[in-house]
Write a protein that holds these residues in place. Structure first.
Motif, PDB file in Angstrom:
ATOM      1  N   UNK A   1      54.685  33.599  39.250  1.00 23.29           N
ATOM      2  CA  UNK A   1      54.101  33.293  37.943  1.00 23.29           C
ATOM      3  C   UNK A   1      53.199  32.061  38.022  1.00 23.29           C
ATOM      4  N   UNK A   2      53.570  31.077  38.829  1.00 20.58           N
ATOM      5  CA  UNK A   2      52.709  29.896  39.011  1.00 20.58           C
ATOM      6  C   UNK A   2      51.391  30.276  39.672  1.00 20.58           C
ATOM      7  N   UNK A   3      51.449  31.172  40.640  1.00 18.09           N
ATOM      8  CA  UNK A   3      50.219  31.609  41.306  1.00 18.09           C
ATOM      9  C   UNK A   3      49.312  32.343  40.325  1.00 18.09           C
ATOM     10  N   UNK A   4      49.898  33.238  39.515  1.00 14.98           N
ATOM     11  CA  UNK A   4      49.110  33.964  38.518  1.00 14.98           C
ATOM     12  C   UNK A   4      48.555  32.995  37.477  1.00 14.98           C
ATOM     13  N   UNK A   5      49.356  32.009  37.074  1.00 11.79           N
ATOM     14  CA  UNK A   5      48.893  31.010  36.114  1.00 11.79           C
ATOM     15  C   UNK A   5      47.730  30.201  36.651  1.00 11.79           C
ATOM     16  N   UNK A   6      47.809  29.817  37.923  1.00  8.72           N
ATOM     17  CA  UNK A   6      46.686  29.096  38.532  1.00  8.72           C
ATOM     18  C   UNK A   6      45.442  29.974  38.608  1.00  8.72           C
TER      19      UNK A   6
END
Length: 83
Positions: free
Chosen positions: A68-73
């Motif tokens: 989710x952090x990767x998608x958010x970035x």
């Protein structure tokens, strides 16, 4: 609008280290980091222990948050290309 990107980047680095540690702690057929902490001394029983199941769950949760952090970035960099 730079602080969300910085925050997610820091969280991603921390989660990457934690996820790597959790993956290395899993019981394996061969040697590994779990053998260092006594995992190699256990006999081969039919099922997995409660600690192993909890480690599986924690690894899965941390992995989902990491993703989710990767998608958010990705979303932040796409919406703010100059950041």
């Amino acid at each position: 609008m730079w602080w969300p990107i910085l925050t997610l980047s820091i969280v991603l680095v921390i989660l990457s280290v934690i996820l790597t540690g959790f993956i290395l702690l899993h019981k394996n057929r061969g040697g590994g980091l779990s053998d260092l902490f006594g995992g190699g001394m256990s006999s081969s029983m039919g099922g997995s222990s409660m600690a192993e199941r909890n480690l599986d769950r924690l690894t899965l949760v941390i992995g989902i948050i990491w993703l989710a952090c990767i998608v958010g970035l990705l979303v932040l960099y796409r919406t703010h290309p100059g950041a």
